[in-house]
Design an enzyme around this catalytic site. Sequence first.
Site, mmCIF file in Angstrom:
data_model
loop_
_atom_site.group_PDB
_atom_site.id
_atom_site.type_symbol
_atom_site.label_atom_id
_atom_site.label_comp_id
_atom_site.label_asym_id
_atom_site.label_seq_id
_atom_site.Cartn_x
_atom_site.Cartn_y
_atom_site.Cartn_z
ATOM 1 N N LEU A 408 0.853 -1.179 0.000
ATOM 2 C CA LEU A 408 0.000 0.000 0.000
ATOM 3 C C LEU A 408 0.890 1.230 0.000
ATOM 4 C CD1 LEU A 408 -2.659 -0.927 2.734
ATOM 5 C CD2 LEU A 408 -2.970 -1.006 0.255
ATOM 6 N N ASP A 409 0.400 2.322 -0.613
ATOM 7 C CA ASP A 409 1.119 3.591 -0.511
ATOM 8 C C ASP A 409 1.349 3.925 0.955
ATOM 9 O OD1 ASP A 409 1.035 3.892 -3.201
ATOM 10 O OD2 ASP A 409 -0.573 5.373 -3.232
ATOM 11 N N MET A 410 2.440 4.627 1.234
ATOM 12 C CA MET A 410 2.747 5.001 2.604
ATOM 13 C C MET A 410 1.569 5.723 3.263
ATOM 14 S SD MET A 410 5.902 7.318 4.092
ATOM 15 C CE MET A 410 5.264 8.870 3.434
ATOM 16 N N THR A 412 -1.637 5.475 2.608
ATOM 17 C CA THR A 412 -2.874 4.696 2.646
ATOM 18 C C THR A 412 -2.859 3.745 3.827
ATOM 19 O OG1 THR A 412 -2.990 4.790 0.231
ATOM 20 C CG2 THR A 412 -4.356 3.147 1.328
#
Length: 561
Positions: A408-410, A412
């Site tokens: 996951l994106d940092m 998110t």
Amino acid sequence: MPSLENCFTLFKTDITGISIPKKFTFPIFYEPHELSLIATRELQEYLEQPQDWQHNFWNEKTGAGEAAGKMFGVLVVQKEEGELGYLSAFSGQIDGTMDIDPFVPAAYVEDFDKSYCDGQFKEFTKLSNQVAALEQTKEYTTALNNLNYLKEKASLLLEAQRKKHKLQSRELKAQLRQSSKTLDEQEFQKLKALQHQQHLNQKFLYREYEIYLLEKQQPFQVIVDQYQQQMEMLTQQRRQQSLELQDWIFKQYALLNARGERKNVLEIFNELQLGAPPASTGDCAAPKLLQYAFAKALKPIALAEFWWGKSSKSQIRKHKQFYPACRSKCEPILGHMLQGLDVEDNPLLVNPAVGKTMDVIYEDEAIIIVNKPEEFLSVPGKTIKDSVYSRLKELYPEATGPILVHRLDMSTSGILVATKNLEYYHFIQEQFVSRTITKRYVALLDGVLENENGMIELPLRVDLDNRPTQLVCYDYGKEARTKYQVIERRDAHTLVHFYPITGRTHQLRVHAAHASGLNAPIVGDDLYGTATNRLHLHAEFIKFIHPVTGKSVSFKAPVPF
């Protein structure tokens, strides 16, 4: 270089009582200082007025070229006697020039020889015209048309010959199968040898026919090759001269820093081993502003850059919104230009996960399910090692895993799946590849959606000038598809479910924010929208086949906003 009186702007707003920041703005990641906000507002009021110069920021039907917004910047500065004011700049050109009052000029040296550039551009034009003239020569076009006609005809004739030989081969094989039932072994072997020779004869005749057709093309091929060699030679000459001119231009950007030291763009990129600088490096607003300030002995106090006008079709740029300096062009040269200034710490080097806990919400002999907090890396970065992966390694020091199946994106939050060995990893990863896994995200959007549901299909690729930002690109982008469903509308916001069909970097963020997507950025998106306390995007639900039981399992993490 324009005089200080032309570029130094006194604040119209009363700034009495506003404290000067102790450190200069870190330009790659910042919140604008109050003085920068005031300077920006005053510059924007100026831009809203009619000007002598022309640029089509908005209306595509003005006849002034395609609408294109532009990045502007303000630099709050202090004179030696203590007087505060600000400088302003734009990136690239406006109305075909870089020199417009009250904006600071280009960052190249004062004795920049424009006549040399003009001469080189004339030479490029001359070479291009020579190539165009060769392309239009009657002898060349006639030979090329004849060659293409004969090649197409030869292709059809040879294809017909191949089909004929293929049919004959099938007939011979059928004859051989039938004869095997009636002929004795000696006669059968004779027939088999005869058919083999017939097959060789066919191949020989086909090759002879192919050579015959090529010979008919040869006179035209010779003429075409001669012209194309000349065109390639001229094109290569133009390319080489273009590279030499680009290097010469980069050397004219002798950029100052706060210590009074100069380095040109080429030197900076060579020292950092970054390869050739991107085109127009040095023409962005931030380098222009700092170059002028240092040249005029002005002390930089605070910096801000904002977008003005319509976004391009590929990028996501919001009118009047602040943006950091670009990574590929500006970050290397600003590293030199900021030397000697007391600059704010780089927040990108600060571990955002300090003090945050990572919850394991499920575990068995094969898998680990984690609820990742926002602003928490999935895997170690270049400078920050703390991550979901590193903490799982600490929790399970004896295991051959854990191995994260996805990321996951940092920014998110939500569910991440890890496995305890490579076999289980491959089992679940294959489900991601085949897109049989069900994933559901919850997002709060800045805007009210009209439709209740739909599909967003916008291909994405990385912005090479500003990684890791993504662009919508129909020529080189990878397929990206997202289903969405409205959950509820909250005043000026919409809560939605996102179902990503593909898993591209920043897919949900771009599909939400882009004008051809939902045109409603996720609340708190500092890249494609407006930063708030957090990115309101959460991986809420996942369902897949368990690698041991072979049964469907699902997990859900409560939405934290």
